[in-house]
Design an enzyme around this catalytic site. Structure first.
Site, PDB file in Angstrom:
ATOM      1  N   ARG A  73       0.826  -1.207   0.000  1.00 40.92           N
ATOM      2  CA  ARG A  73       0.000   0.000   0.000  1.00 40.92           C
ATOM      3  C   ARG A  73       0.865   1.262   0.000  1.00 40.92           C
ATOM      4  O   ARG A  73       0.455   2.293  -0.543  1.00 40.92           O
ATOM      5  CB  ARG A  73      -0.942  -0.013   1.210  1.00 40.92           C
ATOM      6  CG  ARG A  73      -2.002  -1.098   1.139  1.00 40.92           C
ATOM      7  CD  ARG A  73      -3.127  -0.860   2.135  1.00 40.92           C
ATOM      8  NE  ARG A  73      -2.678  -0.863   3.513  1.00 40.92           N
ATOM      9  CZ  ARG A  73      -2.568  -1.954   4.267  1.00 40.92           C
ATOM     10  NH1 ARG A  73      -2.832  -3.146   3.748  1.00 40.92           N
ATOM     11  NH2 ARG A  73      -2.183  -1.877   5.527  1.00 40.92           N
ATOM     12  N   TYR A  77       0.277   4.475  -2.404  1.00 41.84           N
ATOM     13  CA  TYR A  77       0.100   5.844  -1.916  1.00 41.84           C
ATOM     14  C   TYR A  77       1.149   6.784  -2.514  1.00 41.84           C
ATOM     15  O   TYR A  77       0.865   7.938  -2.831  1.00 41.84           O
ATOM     16  CB  TYR A  77       0.182   5.876  -0.398  1.00 41.84           C
ATOM     17  CG  TYR A  77      -0.850   5.011   0.294  1.00 41.84           C
ATOM     18  CD1 TYR A  77      -2.083   4.761  -0.302  1.00 41.84           C
ATOM     19  CD2 TYR A  77      -0.592   4.427   1.530  1.00 41.84           C
ATOM     20  CE1 TYR A  77      -3.034   3.963   0.317  1.00 41.84           C
ATOM     21  CE2 TYR A  77      -1.534   3.619   2.157  1.00 41.84           C
ATOM     22  CZ  TYR A  77      -2.754   3.395   1.542  1.00 41.84           C
ATOM     23  OH  TYR A  77      -3.673   2.603   2.158  1.00 41.84           O
ATOM     24  N   TYR A  99     -11.953   8.416   1.347  1.00 39.83           N
ATOM     25  CA  TYR A  99     -13.016   7.915   2.225  1.00 39.83           C
ATOM     26  C   TYR A  99     -12.729   8.330   3.661  1.00 39.83           C
ATOM     27  O   TYR A  99     -11.579   8.368   4.099  1.00 39.83           O
ATOM     28  CB  TYR A  99     -13.062   6.395   2.108  1.00 39.83           C
ATOM     29  CG  TYR A  99     -13.911   5.670   3.123  1.00 39.83           C
ATOM     30  CD1 TYR A  99     -15.303   5.683   3.031  1.00 39.83           C
ATOM     31  CD2 TYR A  99     -13.324   4.957   4.165  1.00 39.83           C
ATOM     32  CE1 TYR A  99     -16.080   5.003   3.942  1.00 39.83           C
ATOM     33  CE2 TYR A  99     -14.102   4.270   5.086  1.00 39.83           C
ATOM     34  CZ  TYR A  99     -15.475   4.298   4.973  1.00 39.83           C
ATOM     35  OH  TYR A  99     -16.252   3.619   5.890  1.00 39.83           O
ATOM     36  N   HIS A 101     -12.093  10.502   6.953  1.00 42.55           N
ATOM     37  CA  HIS A 101     -11.380  11.757   7.208  1.00 42.55           C
ATOM     38  C   HIS A 101     -10.052  11.711   6.470  1.00 42.55           C
ATOM     39  O   HIS A 101      -9.280  10.767   6.648  1.00 42.55           O
ATOM     40  CB  HIS A 101     -11.147  11.930   8.713  1.00 42.55           C
ATOM     41  CG  HIS A 101     -10.711  13.308   9.106  1.00 42.55           C
ATOM     42  ND1 HIS A 101      -9.555  13.903   8.623  1.00 42.55           N
ATOM     43  CD2 HIS A 101     -11.271  14.212   9.948  1.00 42.55           C
ATOM     44  CE1 HIS A 101      -9.430  15.105   9.152  1.00 42.55           C
ATOM     45  NE2 HIS A 101     -10.466  15.316   9.950  1.00 42.55           N
ATOM     46  N   VAL A 104      -6.803  10.981   8.508  1.00 39.68           N
ATOM     47  CA  VAL A 104      -6.768   9.830   9.409  1.00 39.68           C
ATOM     48  C   VAL A 104      -6.492   8.557   8.615  1.00 39.68           C
ATOM     49  O   VAL A 104      -7.314   8.126   7.800  1.00 39.68           O
ATOM     50  CB  VAL A 104      -8.094   9.697  10.187  1.00 39.68           C
ATOM     51  CG1 VAL A 104      -8.038   8.495  11.120  1.00 39.68           C
ATOM     52  CG2 VAL A 104      -8.378  10.967  10.980  1.00 39.68           C
ATOM     53  N   ALA A 131     -14.228   7.584  11.337  1.00 37.48           N
ATOM     54  CA  ALA A 131     -14.790   6.410  12.001  1.00 37.48           C
ATOM     55  C   ALA A 131     -14.843   6.627  13.507  1.00 37.48           C
ATOM     56  O   ALA A 131     -15.759   6.141  14.181  1.00 37.48           O
ATOM     57  CB  ALA A 131     -13.958   5.179  11.669  1.00 37.48           C
ATOM     58  N   ALA A 214     -18.833   1.209  11.537  1.00 35.21           N
ATOM     59  CA  ALA A 214     -19.755   2.309  11.247  1.00 35.21           C
ATOM     60  C   ALA A 214     -20.580   1.990  10.004  1.00 35.21           C
ATOM     61  O   ALA A 214     -20.083   1.367   9.054  1.00 35.21           O
ATOM     62  CB  ALA A 214     -18.976   3.601  11.032  1.00 35.21           C
ATOM     63  N   SER A 241     -13.426  -2.984  10.686  1.00 34.81           N
ATOM     64  CA  SER A 241     -13.649  -3.268  12.110  1.00 34.81           C
ATOM     65  C   SER A 241     -12.730  -2.440  13.003  1.00 34.81           C
ATOM     66  O   SER A 241     -11.531  -2.315  12.738  1.00 34.81           O
ATOM     67  CB  SER A 241     -13.425  -4.752  12.404  1.00 34.81           C
ATOM     68  OG  SER A 241     -14.345  -5.558  11.715  1.00 34.81           O
TER      69      SER A 241
END
Length: 266
Positions: A73, A77, A99, A101, A104, A131, A214, A241
Site C-alpha cells: 500500500r 500511496y 473515504y 477523514h 486519518v 470512524a 460504522a 472493524s
C-alpha cells in the site's frame, strides 16, 4: 471556507474526505472544493461515493487503479501522490477525495500536502467525519469523561504502545493486523491472536469488549458486537472493524493536585 492566497505559485491542492457515509457526511466545504476544482482525483471504495463526486464535478478521475493485488500500500500511496503533484505543478486547482477523514490513516494526503507546500504551492486538508466520530456517537462514549487512547492496531503491537487501562482503548484496523499489501478479498486475520495475547497482559479474558463498524449507507445500522476479550480470536472481522476496549477500574484522584488547582473533590 479556507481561502487561497494569490501570492503563492499557481496550482493548489485541497484534500477532502467523504466521511463514512458519503450521502450524509460530505460537508458543504468539501462539496464546494469538489465543485470548484479543475480536476478531482478520488480514491473512494464504493460506487455511491463515486456517483456523488461525478455529479458534483464531471472533471474527475479515479485513483483506484494504482492499487494492485498484494501490492504494498505504501507504493500505491506514493504513486497517488506523484500523480496528484503532477497536476498541481501544471497550474491546476486539484481536489483529492478520500473515504472517511482525509487526515486519518491516509498516508497519501499528508505526503501530497507536505510536498506541495515544500515546492511553494498552497495545500490544505479539510476536516471530515471519521470512524472515530461515528464510534463515539453510536457507542455513546464521551472521550472527555475518563479519557480515550487510539492506535492503529499493527502500530500498537509493533511499538509496544503503552496505554492506561482505566481509560477507553480504541484500536483501528484490527481486521488487517500485519498486512502491508492490498487485498480485494479482505484479510485472513492470521495475527489477531497476537493482539489478544497482548491485551490479556492487561485485561482478563472475561473483560467485555466491543467490535464496531460504522454504517456506510443511508439509514444503515452500525455493527456493535459485545463479547469477552477471550472470544475475540474467533470473531469475524473486516477491514472496517474497530475494537473498543472499555476501561477497567477507575483512576484515583490526585487530591494534592486538586488542592493546588483550587478544586474541591466531589
Amino acid at each position: 471556507m479556507t481561502s487561497v492566497s494569490h501570492s503563492a505559485r499557481s496550482g493548489c491542492l485541497f484534500v477532502v474526505g467523504t466521511g463514512i457515509n458519503s450521502l450524509f457526511h460530505l460537508t458543504p466545504e468539501a462539496r464546494a472544493r469538489i465543485e470548484l476544482a479543475d480536476i478531482v482525483l478520488h480514491a473512494v471504495p464504493d460506487p455511491v461515493a463515486e456517483a456523488v463526486i461525478r455529479n458534483l464535478n464531471p472533471r474527475n478521475e479515479s485513483l483506484r487503479g494504482f492499487y494492485g493485488e498484494n501490492k504494498l500500500r505504501t507504493d500505491t500511496y506514493r504513486e497517488m501522490t506523484q500523480y496528484t503533484l503532477a497536476a498541481v505543478r501544471g497550474g491546476r486547482v486539484v481536489c483529492m477525495v478520500f473515504y472517511g477523514h482525509p487526515a486519518v490513516f491516509v498516508m497519501s494526503s499528508h505526503d501530497a500536502v507536505q510536498r506541495a507546500r515544500a515546492e511553494g504551492y498552497q495545500a490544505f486538508i479539510i476536516p471530515a467525519v471519521s470512524a472515530a466520530d461515528c464510534l463515539f456517537a453510536d457507542l455513546c462514549i464521551d472521550p472527555g469523561e475518563v479519557g480515550c487512547q487510539t492506535f492503529e492496531a499493527t502500530d500498537f503491537l509493533l511499538f509496544n504502545r503503552r496505554h492506561d487501562s482505566r481509560s477507553y482503548l480504541v484500536l483501528f484496523q484490527v481486521g488487517g493486523i500485519g498486512e502491508l499489501g492490498y487485498s480485494s478479498t479482505g484479510y485472513r486475520q492470521h495475527h489477531l491472536h497476537l493482539l489478544v495475547e497482548t491485551l490479556l497482559l492487561e485485561y482478563s479474558p472475561q473483560h467485555m469488549i466491543i467490535v464496531y463498524e460504522a454504517p456506510t449507507t443511508p439509514f444503515g445500522k452500525p455493527r456493535i458486537a459485545h463479547m469477552p476479550l477471550g472470544n475475540l480470536r474467533g470473531s469475524n472481522l473486516s477491514a472496517a472493524s474497530t475494537l473498543c476496549v472499555p476501561p477497567q477500574g477507575r483512576a484515583e484522584m490526585n487530591y494534592r493536585m486538586a488542592q493546588r488547582l483550587g478544586l474541591r473533590p466531589l
